[in-house]
Design an enzyme around this catalytic site. Structure first.
Site, PDB file in Angstrom:
ATOM      1  N   ASP A 418       5.731   3.948  11.245  1.00  0.00           N
ATOM      2  CA  ASP A 418       5.809   3.670   9.699  1.00  0.00           C
ATOM      3  C   ASP A 418       4.261   3.384   9.424  1.00  0.00           C
ATOM      4  O   ASP A 418       3.633   2.441   9.760  1.00  0.00           O
ATOM      5  CB  ASP A 418       6.952   2.888   9.301  1.00  0.00           C
ATOM      6  CG  ASP A 418       7.143   2.850   7.625  1.00  0.00           C
ATOM      7  OD1 ASP A 418       8.012   3.459   7.459  1.00  0.00           O
ATOM      8  OD2 ASP A 418       6.563   2.144   6.983  1.00  0.00           O
ATOM      9  N   ASN A 426       0.089   4.536  -2.515  1.00  0.00           N
ATOM     10  CA  ASN A 426       0.266   5.709  -3.478  1.00  0.00           C
ATOM     11  C   ASN A 426       0.041   5.396  -4.878  1.00  0.00           C
ATOM     12  O   ASN A 426      -0.416   5.821  -5.589  1.00  0.00           O
ATOM     13  CB  ASN A 426       1.887   6.044  -3.097  1.00  0.00           C
ATOM     14  CG  ASN A 426       1.827   7.203  -2.130  1.00  0.00           C
ATOM     15  OD1 ASN A 426       1.166   8.064  -1.823  1.00  0.00           O
ATOM     16  ND2 ASN A 426       3.252   7.290  -1.841  1.00  0.00           N
ATOM     17  N   ASP A 435      -0.327  12.200   0.111  1.00  0.00           N
ATOM     18  CA  ASP A 435      -0.043  13.482   0.844  1.00  0.00           C
ATOM     19  C   ASP A 435      -1.100  13.645   1.971  1.00  0.00           C
ATOM     20  O   ASP A 435      -0.810  14.092   2.927  1.00  0.00           O
ATOM     21  CB  ASP A 435       0.223  14.675  -0.136  1.00  0.00           C
ATOM     22  CG  ASP A 435       1.430  14.472  -1.055  1.00  0.00           C
ATOM     23  OD1 ASP A 435       2.255  13.655  -0.442  1.00  0.00           O
ATOM     24  OD2 ASP A 435       1.730  15.189  -1.757  1.00  0.00           O
ATOM     25  N   GLU A 462       7.139   8.156   4.603  1.00  0.00           N
ATOM     26  CA  GLU A 462       6.077   7.872   5.543  1.00  0.00           C
ATOM     27  C   GLU A 462       6.502   7.431   6.860  1.00  0.00           C
ATOM     28  O   GLU A 462       5.537   6.695   7.770  1.00  0.00           O
ATOM     29  CB  GLU A 462       5.262   6.579   5.037  1.00  0.00           C
ATOM     30  CG  GLU A 462       5.923   5.183   5.234  1.00  0.00           C
ATOM     31  CD  GLU A 462       6.875   4.801   3.811  1.00  0.00           C
ATOM     32  OE1 GLU A 462       7.069   3.693   3.679  1.00  0.00           O
ATOM     33  OE2 GLU A 462       7.360   5.910   3.209  1.00  0.00           O
TER      34      GLU A 462
END
Length: 546
Positions: A418, A426, A435, A462
């Site tokens: 992760d 973000n 992205d 993620e």
């Protein structure tokens, strides 16, 4: 924010872009080497079923040495005085093609030969045949006896080109030994009928082993249905018809009885015997009269047009190649090429052999259809952003992999990772930047686990996973540590992380699957190890307890 660099086209993508050119070049090669000629011949024969020649008052008359005449006049060859009588009967004809070999003299006396030669001079419009013949050692030019040649208005060759299947579809309007000095038999007859002067006589001298040279290739305009010429038995022409019947008509005389004259396979003969040469010349003469003589494209023109058709049609149809009806679209394009060939033959009197273009278009369509199916399969099993395996594909592989390793008593490792503090990333840099990070992580993951059997996948958000068949705990932890370090070494900036760069936490589960192990239980073991890694400060690899 990390920059997203555009990746160059893959080798496969470049190959698909070049497909129209490559297919066109292959079509050109096939045309030049001719392996599909037999299929083109079959197509041409089928196209002739649409071809008709209308009858007219100017249709030639073919006087046949047929079985009925043989029954009444006796065995062949007949006395040459008979041919002299017939030529006198044809004195009002516009031209007479005497398609009977007169290369040998009458042995008993020369009166029959003199009588025939005198009749030929009186008629003044007789064309005699010349043709190639092998004496076993070299090719020779068989001509009428000098007596008959001098009495003829001119000579015309009766040579026909046979395709590889032994069928006559084409001929040459000029041919001869060493050089194409002689007009075709039908061409010479029409020239006489039109009052054209004969070419000056060429001295008959040929060197050793000279070839038979042809020029001005044309297709014989065969047609189905009723022949565009009149057929008359020799015996009827000799005594059953008035001379006036032949006034201003073009007449051909030849052998049609089986086993006597030259017989050739043709697209319309429809039997094993073939078609007499005089009948082929009648079709050729009729086409010359109408000015509707089909001509084949030269080999270079055929090859070039094939290349252009394939390349341009495939290029224009390529966008449709990714649609469900790709095969139908390309089949329609192939049918369009076939129809164009038939129209060109019928209206333009030009023969373009279409089979190579048709087959290559169908192959292109099939290739693009297969590519589309493969693309759909890829879309169904691949994550669109990272190009790794998606969750659906991962789940499809996971359970059967557990079963195989359970039965083979081999260890199976599952790595779950992760990205640390990805929500903060973000929030700070935006989802587009997020992205980009996901794609960079995927690229490193794929590079780190590219050994045989490994399956890296994006499991959601993620979260990533790697399935490592035949791998024990220590090897899996070492591989995970290598990946973790590579990601850290990228130094992707992340102000929301204590380390000020993008990192990840990793949990590893590895064991020989037991009877009660399921995909869920192994996943939960790795997830538990991942939780411990996060509780331990993140950016670490944590093995699951056994």
């Amino acid at each position: 924010m990390p920059a997203d660099t555009s990746r160059p086209l893959s080798g496969n993508a470049r190959l698909w872009q070049l497909l129209p050119l490559l297919a066109g070049l292959l079509g050109l090669l096939l045309t030049l080497t001719g392996p599909l000629q037999r299929l083109d011949n079959w197509f041409y024969d089928a196209a002739l079923s649409w071809h008709r020649l209308d009858k007219s008052a100017d249709d030639p008359i073919v006087i046949e040495v047929d079985n009925r005449s043989l029954a009444e006049l006796g065995r062949w060859p007949w006395p040459r005085e008979l041919h002299a009588r017939l030529l006198d009967q044809l004195r009002y004809a516009r031209a007479v093609g005497l398609d009977i070999a007169l290369a040998e003299s009458t042995l008993s006396n020369d009166k029959p030969d003199q009588a025939l030669a005198a009749a030929m001079r009186r008629n003044g419009k007789v064309v005699s045949p010349v043709f190639p013949e092998s004496n076993g050692q070299e090719l020779t030019e068989t001509r009428p006896l000098p007596l008959f040649e001098a009495a003829s208005n001119r000579l015309g060759h009766t040579d026909f080109e046979r395709d590889k299947d032994g069928v006559v579809r084409r001929t040459y309007l000029y041919a001869g030994l060493g050089s194409p000095d002689h007009p075709g038999f039908a061409r010479a007859i029409l020239d006489v009928a039109q009052g054209k002067p004969a070419a000056p006589p060429v001295p008959v001298f040929h060197g050793h082993n000279e070839p038979w040279v042809r020029a001005d290739e044309v297709m014989v305009p065969f047609a189905t249905g009723k022949p565009p010429f009149e057929r008359l038995s020799y015996i009827d022409a000799l005594s059953g018809v008035d001379k006036e019947y032949f006034r201003n008509r073009i007449v051909l005389i030849g052998v049609t009885a089986a086993g006597l004259g030259d017989m050739h396979g043709t697209p319309i003969s429809g039997n094993s015997i073939g078609m007499p040469g005089v009948i082929i010349n009648a079709y050729l003469l009729r086409g010359l009269q109408d000015g509707k003589l089909p001509r084949p494209l030269g080999l270079q023109g055929q090859a070039l047009l094939t290349l252009l058709l394939i390349a341009l049609l495939d290029y224009s149809l390529a966008p449709r190649g990714q649609q469900r009806n790709a095969l139908l679209v390309y089949a329609a394009a192939a049918a369009l090429v076939a129809a164009g060939s038939i129209l060109l033959l019928g209206l333009g009197r030009l023969w373009f052999a279409p089979v190579c273009s048709m087959l290559m278009l169908l192959l292109c369509g099939f290739a693009r259809f297969i590519s589309r199916q493969a693309s759909l399969q890829t879309l169904a099993t691949t994550d669109g952003l990272t190009q790794l395996a998606n969750r659906r594909h991962f789940d499809e592989v996971f359970l059967p992999c557990i079963e195989r390793h359970r039965h083979s008593h081999q260890p199976l490792a599952f790595i779950l990772l992760d990205i640390d503090h990805f929500k903060l990333y973000n929030d700070q840099y935006g989802h587009y930047a997020g992205d980009v990070v996901l794609k960079r992580v995927a690229h490193v993951l794929q590079d780190a686990f590219k050994h045989k059997g490994a399956l890296p996948a994006r499991l959601g958000g993620e979260e990533f996973g790697v399935l490592l068949p035949g791998t024990g705990m220590q090897d899996a932890v070492d591989a995970a540590e290598v990946f973790r370090q590579r990601l850290e070494d990228l130094d992707l900036p992340h102000d929301g992380s204590p380390l000020q760069k993008v990192t990840c936490s990793i949990g590893v589960a590895a064991r020989i699957p037991q009877p009660d192990d399921t995909a869920q239980s192994i996943y939960e073991a790795a997830d538990g190890a991942l939780y411990i890694a996060k509780r331990s400060g993140r950016n670490v690899v944590s093995p699951a307890s056994s």
